[in-house]
Design a protein around this motif. Sequence first.
Motif, PDB file in Angstrom:
ATOM      1  N   UNK A 218       1.077  -0.938  -0.061  1.00 34.72           N
ATOM      2  CA  UNK A 218      -0.161   0.227   0.017  1.00 34.72           C
ATOM      3  C   UNK A 218       0.921   1.341   0.388  1.00 34.72           C
ATOM      4  N   UNK A 219       1.444   1.162   0.698  1.00 34.05           N
ATOM      5  CA  UNK A 219       2.614   2.681   0.669  1.00 34.05           C
ATOM      6  C   UNK A 219       3.606   2.351  -0.675  1.00 34.05           C
ATOM      7  N   UNK A 220       3.757   2.077  -1.342  1.00 33.91           N
ATOM      8  CA  UNK A 220       4.753   2.020  -2.135  1.00 33.91           C
ATOM      9  C   UNK A 220       3.811   2.513  -3.379  1.00 33.91           C
ATOM     10  N   UNK A 221       2.274   2.101  -3.787  1.00 32.60           N
ATOM     11  CA  UNK A 221       1.687   2.530  -4.890  1.00 32.60           C
ATOM     12  C   UNK A 221       1.309   3.645  -4.168  1.00 32.60           C
ATOM     13  N   UNK A 222       0.818   3.751  -3.129  1.00 28.19           N
ATOM     14  CA  UNK A 222       0.156   5.008  -2.628  1.00 28.19           C
ATOM     15  C   UNK A 222       0.893   6.075  -2.679  1.00 28.19           C
ATOM     16  N   UNK A 223       1.715   5.958  -2.517  1.00 28.04           N
ATOM     17  CA  UNK A 223       3.277   7.250  -3.426  1.00 28.04           C
ATOM     18  C   UNK A 223       4.181   6.699  -4.321  1.00 28.04           C
ATOM     19  N   UNK A 224       3.523   5.937  -5.324  1.00 26.25           N
ATOM     20  CA  UNK A 224       3.663   6.507  -6.593  1.00 26.25           C
ATOM     21  C   UNK A 224       2.533   7.714  -7.595  1.00 26.25           C
TER      22      UNK A 224
ATOM     23  N   UNK B  59      13.133  13.894  -9.302  1.00 22.89           N
ATOM     24  CA  UNK B  59      12.560  13.204  -8.466  1.00 22.89           C
ATOM     25  C   UNK B  59      13.654  13.096  -7.542  1.00 22.89           C
ATOM     26  N   UNK B  60      15.068  13.755  -7.054  1.00 24.55           N
ATOM     27  CA  UNK B  60      15.907  13.893  -6.697  1.00 24.55           C
ATOM     28  C   UNK B  60      14.885  14.934  -5.134  1.00 24.55           C
ATOM     29  N   UNK B  61      14.908  15.986  -6.490  1.00 24.73           N
ATOM     30  CA  UNK B  61      14.402  17.106  -5.493  1.00 24.73           C
ATOM     31  C   UNK B  61      13.156  16.563  -4.679  1.00 24.73           C
ATOM     32  N   UNK B  62      12.320  16.032  -4.977  1.00 26.04           N
ATOM     33  CA  UNK B  62      10.849  15.977  -3.976  1.00 26.04           C
ATOM     34  C   UNK B  62      11.593  13.714  -3.067  1.00 26.04           C
TER      35      UNK B  62
ATOM     36  N   UNK C 227       8.693  12.033  -0.555  1.00 24.91           N
ATOM     37  CA  UNK C 227       8.625  10.523  -1.623  1.00 24.91           C
ATOM     38  C   UNK C 227       9.023   9.252   0.120  1.00 24.91           C
ATOM     39  N   UNK C 228      10.306   9.470   0.792  1.00 24.95           N
ATOM     40  CA  UNK C 228      10.410   8.930   2.144  1.00 24.95           C
ATOM     41  C   UNK C 228       9.645   9.334   2.766  1.00 24.95           C
TER      42      UNK C 228
ATOM     43  N   UNK D 278      11.944  14.489   8.316  1.00 24.69           N
ATOM     44  CA  UNK D 278      12.810  14.489   6.866  1.00 24.69           C
ATOM     45  C   UNK D 278      12.000  15.345   5.703  1.00 24.69           C
ATOM     46  N   UNK D 279      10.646  14.954   6.255  1.00 31.74           N
ATOM     47  CA  UNK D 279       9.265  16.168   5.206  1.00 31.74           C
ATOM     48  C   UNK D 279       9.557  16.869   5.740  1.00 31.74           C
ATOM     49  N   UNK D 280       9.697  17.712   6.881  1.00 27.96           N
ATOM     50  CA  UNK D 280      10.060  18.959   7.216  1.00 27.96           C
ATOM     51  C   UNK D 280      10.908  19.839   6.607  1.00 27.96           C
ATOM     52  N   UNK D 281      12.012  18.739   6.921  1.00 29.07           N
ATOM     53  CA  UNK D 281      13.613  19.835   7.679  1.00 29.07           C
ATOM     54  C   UNK D 281      14.276  20.413   5.950  1.00 29.07           C
TER      55      UNK D 281
END
Lengths: 271, 311
Positions: free
Chosen positions: A78-84, A186-189, A193-194, A259-262
């Motif tokens: 679920x995490x892989x599909x929803x993130x993609x 991709x590297x920027x976002x 993604x993580x 990770x998401x905010x820093x």
Amino acid sequence: MSQGTYIKRHNRALQIYAVVFLIVLYVPVLFIPLFSFNDSVYVRFPLQGFTLQWYGELWTREPVWNALWNSVRVGAVVSVISTMLGVVAARAITRYRMPGKSALVTFIMMPLVIPGIIFGVALLVLMSRLGVPLSLYTVGLGHLIFCLPFAVATLLPRFEGFDPSMEEASMDLGENGWWTFWRVTFPMVFPGVVASLLLTFTISFDEFIMAFFLTGTDPTLPMYIWGQLRFPQEFPSVLALSALILIASFVLVFVAQWIGRVGLDQNKETP
Amino acid sequence: MVDTPHPNRSAEAGAPMPRTSRLTALLHRSEALRGYLLMAPTLLIMTLGIAIPFLILVAMSTWTRDGFGFDTTPTINNYLRVWTEPVFGALMTRSFWISGVATVATVILCYPMAYYVAFHVHRRKMLWIILMTLPFWTSYLLRVFAWKVILGYEGVINSGLMSLGFIEQPLEFLLYSQEAVIITLAHAWAAFAILPIYVSLEKIDRSLLEAATDLGDGPVRRFLRVTLPLSMPGVIAASFLIFIPTTGDYITPALLGGPDGAMIGNFIQLQFGPVNNWPMGATLAIVLMFWITAVALAFLFLTRALRERLT
């Protein structure tokens, strides 16, 4: 940035309130690990002494391991599909002007607000009409609907935060769309993604109400716990299991939020 | 501006192109189409998982239970029952009452917290925000379970008070009551209140506050006349984000509510579970959805009206 002097003045009462607030926010949950070390089947004061026997008992229990494995499998997929899907959707939302966009975004975000029980029973009815047997796949579909808004919401600020001229530069320098995505976008976002992977995994791992209606014979971990709540003698081992789940969730979410905010704040500081 | 092609994209479209890639060319030219295409997989899943199931739910609400199957002749009998039998109305009112009280309590308790972080925390703001929202991401089931441990007949409060000698008998009203449900909901949804209020407070232009001070407003008047009105959008958003999902909550009333604290969610589950009257359960879910939509529209108009007054 100049701030009024009154703002800098310490407000002692408010400060005390904030600390008490945080304590009240965390203490109820801390009783779970506290009593999981208590040497008694009864969850009550006074504490009877320290023991690890409830954890030891968990270790030898086959159904716990099965439920854990079920939850991990569903959560990972679920995490892989929803993130993609979240990456693609967030990109579309931020980069393209399209009519009816806000309506579409509202539609995607609906599961954040509408009670899960409505989606749970609606999917249950659909599955039964289609004759699809309930299984981990149906739970996964339920979780996917639940996780997608979180993935999109986590990724949106990432895409909003970076300059589209980077992508344009890459295109001008001769990369095609596909390689521009992998080498620039991709590297920027990536931090987003993580964060999205970790958050959606945790949400799926902890999710109850969808699983409650859509589980077949293989229970997920929350469903297993729910089943055990009926037996008072199982209370201590449920507490031990819950303590482990809580610790795992706290660590995962803390890392995800960090990770998401820093990175986001850094983006803002370096224009 | 809507369909103006992007400079580099128009350059690509201008390049000689084989006839087979007319679709690709169209894609390159139409920004909206590319956007829709990227959104398509997500929308497909949401349609499959939300829209279609919901339509079938609507259909099922017009059916009748017939032994182990369904009589699919459409009737509105289920809706008539929900309308006429007082038990359903009472249940709905109680659900709204419980989540309404929980919402008001949460917003009032969280406002000072959000205010503190927005105006008095200058370093490590992010850490505070993460700390406040962290519990929200962990298992809802376990957080509710924790309150059962606390409020239970031999739970933390009762056994604690008894071993300290304050009470002889456990206090029975703690568990299985509306109060237990309200306390648990308010605690569990705190993050949903803090974030929107914090965002709206953070957005307030600090010079407005300085102006109010310079013009002679004391702290209380300044708060009531500047800060509070400007943070109302956040308060309304917070109320909305808590009120709507908690009306249909299942876990909290199931674990802590008892017969007095049962809400509409428990009744829906009963219809799909032990009672085995799926059409009735579907009807109740639709009725709940109807009320939620009505409340959502009310909130929407409230926000609109407020925005017009503020600007």
